[in-house]
Design an enzyme around this catalytic site. Sequence first.
Site, PDB file in Angstrom:
ATOM      1  N   ASP A  61      58.529  61.730  40.371  1.00  0.00           N
ATOM      2  CA  ASP A  61      57.708  61.885  41.581  1.00  0.00           C
ATOM      3  C   ASP A  61      56.336  62.357  41.107  1.00  0.00           C
ATOM      4  O   ASP A  61      56.201  63.464  40.584  1.00  0.00           O
ATOM      5  CB  ASP A  61      58.362  62.920  42.508  1.00  0.00           C
ATOM      6  CG  ASP A  61      57.547  63.162  43.772  1.00  0.00           C
ATOM      7  OD1 ASP A  61      56.371  62.741  43.830  1.00  0.00           O
ATOM      8  OD2 ASP A  61      58.092  63.792  44.693  1.00  0.00           O
ATOM      9  N   ASN A  87      49.695  54.205  39.019  1.00  0.00           N
ATOM     10  CA  ASN A  87      49.761  53.176  40.071  1.00  0.00           C
ATOM     11  C   ASN A  87      50.364  53.676  41.378  1.00  0.00           C
ATOM     12  O   ASN A  87      50.002  53.188  42.447  1.00  0.00           O
ATOM     13  CB  ASN A  87      50.596  51.995  39.531  1.00  0.00           C
ATOM     14  CG  ASN A  87      51.039  51.057  40.630  1.00  0.00           C
ATOM     15  OD1 ASN A  87      50.234  50.283  41.170  1.00  0.00           O
ATOM     16  ND2 ASN A  87      52.317  51.128  40.994  1.00  0.00           N
ATOM     17  N   TYR A 150      43.422  57.780  52.941  1.00  0.00           N
ATOM     18  CA  TYR A 150      43.592  56.790  51.864  1.00  0.00           C
ATOM     19  C   TYR A 150      42.241  56.447  51.238  1.00  0.00           C
ATOM     20  O   TYR A 150      42.090  56.464  50.012  1.00  0.00           O
ATOM     21  CB  TYR A 150      44.260  55.553  52.448  1.00  0.00           C
ATOM     22  CG  TYR A 150      44.630  54.493  51.436  1.00  0.00           C
ATOM     23  CD1 TYR A 150      45.719  54.656  50.589  1.00  0.00           C
ATOM     24  CD2 TYR A 150      43.912  53.305  51.353  1.00  0.00           C
ATOM     25  CE1 TYR A 150      46.079  53.665  49.683  1.00  0.00           C
ATOM     26  CE2 TYR A 150      44.261  52.310  50.455  1.00  0.00           C
ATOM     27  CZ  TYR A 150      45.343  52.493  49.624  1.00  0.00           C
ATOM     28  OH  TYR A 150      45.695  51.501  48.714  1.00  0.00           O
TER      29      TYR A 150
HETATM   30  N1  LIG Z   1      49.252  46.176  48.153  1.00  0.00           N
HETATM   31  C1  LIG Z   1      47.937  46.250  48.367  1.00  0.00           C
HETATM   32  O1  LIG Z   1      47.343  45.459  49.129  1.00  0.00           O
HETATM   33  C2  LIG Z   1      47.115  47.298  47.668  1.00  0.00           C
HETATM   34  C3  LIG Z   1      45.727  47.227  47.789  1.00  0.00           C
HETATM   35  C4  LIG Z   1      44.943  48.188  47.167  1.00  0.00           C
HETATM   36  C5  LIG Z   1      45.537  49.183  46.422  1.00  0.00           C
HETATM   37  N2  LIG Z   1      46.892  49.238  46.308  1.00  0.00           N
HETATM   38  C6  LIG Z   1      47.451  50.328  45.533  1.00  0.00           C
HETATM   39  O2  LIG Z   1      48.326  49.802  44.554  1.00  0.00           O
HETATM   40  C7  LIG Z   1      49.346  50.758  44.270  1.00  0.00           C
HETATM   41  C8  LIG Z   1      50.702  50.095  44.405  1.00  0.00           C
HETATM   42  O3  LIG Z   1      50.825  49.590  45.716  1.00  0.00           O
HETATM   43  P1  LIG Z   1      51.941  48.516  46.110  1.00  0.00           P
HETATM   44  O4  LIG Z   1      51.344  47.657  47.150  1.00  0.00           O
HETATM   45  O5  LIG Z   1      52.513  47.901  44.886  1.00  0.00           O
HETATM   46  O6  LIG Z   1      53.013  49.462  46.804  1.00  0.00           O
HETATM   47  P2  LIG Z   1      54.602  49.327  46.903  1.00  0.00           P
HETATM   48  O7  LIG Z   1      54.985  50.162  48.078  1.00  0.00           O
HETATM   49  O8  LIG Z   1      55.038  47.914  46.839  1.00  0.00           O
HETATM   50  O9  LIG Z   1      55.096  50.060  45.569  1.00  0.00           O
HETATM   51  C9  LIG Z   1      54.790  51.406  45.350  1.00  0.00           C
HETATM   52  C10 LIG Z   1      55.811  52.013  44.395  1.00  0.00           C
HETATM   53  O10 LIG Z   1      55.457  53.396  44.231  1.00  0.00           O
HETATM   54  C11 LIG Z   1      56.637  54.179  44.363  1.00  0.00           C
HETATM   55  N3  LIG Z   1      56.303  55.529  44.787  1.00  0.00           N
HETATM   56  C12 LIG Z   1      56.013  55.961  46.047  1.00  0.00           C
HETATM   57  N4  LIG Z   1      55.827  57.286  46.051  1.00  0.00           N
HETATM   58  C13 LIG Z   1      55.998  57.708  44.772  1.00  0.00           C
HETATM   59  C14 LIG Z   1      55.948  58.966  44.138  1.00  0.00           C
HETATM   60  N5  LIG Z   1      55.695  60.089  44.835  1.00  0.00           N
HETATM   61  N6  LIG Z   1      56.140  59.028  42.812  1.00  0.00           N
HETATM   62  C15 LIG Z   1      56.422  57.907  42.108  1.00  0.00           C
HETATM   63  N7  LIG Z   1      56.513  56.690  42.646  1.00  0.00           N
HETATM   64  C16 LIG Z   1      56.299  56.593  43.974  1.00  0.00           C
HETATM   65  C17 LIG Z   1      57.482  53.417  45.372  1.00  0.00           C
HETATM   66  O11 LIG Z   1      58.844  53.822  45.308  1.00  0.00           O
HETATM   67  C18 LIG Z   1      57.244  51.978  44.972  1.00  0.00           C
HETATM   68  O12 LIG Z   1      58.156  51.543  43.979  1.00  0.00           O
HETATM   69  C19 LIG Z   1      49.111  51.923  45.244  1.00  0.00           C
HETATM   70  O13 LIG Z   1      48.381  52.941  44.604  1.00  0.00           O
HETATM   71  C20 LIG Z   1      48.300  51.288  46.343  1.00  0.00           C
HETATM   72  O14 LIG Z   1      47.513  52.228  47.026  1.00  0.00           O
HETATM   73  C21 LIG Z   1      47.705  48.322  46.924  1.00  0.00           C
END
Ligand SMILES: NC(=O)c1ccc[n+]([C@@H]2O[C@H](COP(=O)([O-])OP(=O)(O)OC[C@H]3O[C@@H](n4cnc5c(N)ncnc54)[C@H](O)[C@@H]3O)[C@@H](O)[C@H]2O)c1
Length: 263
Positions: A61, A87, A150
């Site tokens: 976490d 990430n 965010y």
């Molecule tokens: N998907 C998008 O459009 C997008 C756009 C810009 C930025 N992002 C950023 O990319 C990153 C990944 O996003 P995503 O879309 O792959 O999300 P996702 O929800 O598909 O995956 C996120 C992962 O992080 C894990 N997670 C959540 N809380 C956690 C914690 N406290 N400790 C460890 N792991 C934890 C989850 O279990 C999951 O496996 C994030 O930082 C998000 O803000 C995503």
Amino acid sequence: MASDARQRVALVTGAAAGIGRSVTDRLVADGMVVIAGDIDEAGLAALREHHGDQVVAQRCDVTDESSVAALAELAAALGGLDAAVANAGKGAYGSIVDHPLETWQEIMDLCLTGVFLTIKHAGRVMNDGGSIVNIASLNAIQPAEGMAAYCTAKAGVAMLTKVAAMELGHRAIRVNTVAPGLVETAATSGFFMVPGVVDEFVENTTVGRFAQPGDIADMVSFLVGPQSTFVSAGFFSVDGGASTKRYPDLPGAFSRLAGPTAS
Ligand SMILES: NC(=O)c1ccc[n+]([C@@H]2O[C@H](COP(=O)([O-])OP(=O)(O)OC[C@H]3O[C@@H](n4cnc5c(N)ncnc54)[C@H](O)[C@@H]3O)[C@@H](O)[C@H]2O)c1
């Protein structure tokens, strides 16, 4: 002839799904061993089953310092870290005047403090010449109504990246930000369910599409790899040009979804 060359080692947080999973798959394909951290233990088990010994998976976490430290310590047995990808993150929706403090703090803890802790503990065990990549967002530079926590946390990640690049540069460790636009993952499934939102995202790119996680993994692979050794303190938009335009009108889309309100 047998080679005793050590495999390079990367640490990835939020590795079990979405962008983190794609980054993990890509870094393994690049020949690295990946230390994968996530709170989703089933997702980590699936990752381990898919990649075998190329992935070392442990529940982590990123908001808990001892948990992040324990993940980074796994690198000692592997000869130290060569890369880290901070990430893990998620968003929350709600106007500032209605936003519960707990939600603000939850997003700050996950999206900003989690990156700080990852840099702190990965940086301690990183070999000279390593690379740290922090996943921010288009929202680090483009405001979105209803996403104050965010946007603010992600803007903080961009600045934290620059300070970390200055502090770790004497060990030739590079630190960069990657800022994705809309990527199709579980985190954005809500956008795909609200009529018009994804169309608006796409209209506000210059390339006319949204991203898949592999689009982000390609940039991370470059920043971790040997062709970017003069690249540090950078901010890399991977948003299809969306930063040139505007963010979708989320309050408008959500109010259309809710239907007309009684006056
Ligand atoms: N998907 C998008 O459009 C997008 C756009 C810009 C930025 N992002 C950023 O990319 C990153 C990944 O996003 P995503 O879309 O792959 O999300 P996702 O929800 O598909 O995956 C996120 C992962 O992080 C894990 N997670 C959540 N809380 C956690 C914690 N406290 N400790 C460890 N792991 C934890 C989850 O279990 C999951 O496996 C994030 O930082 C998000 O803000 C995503």
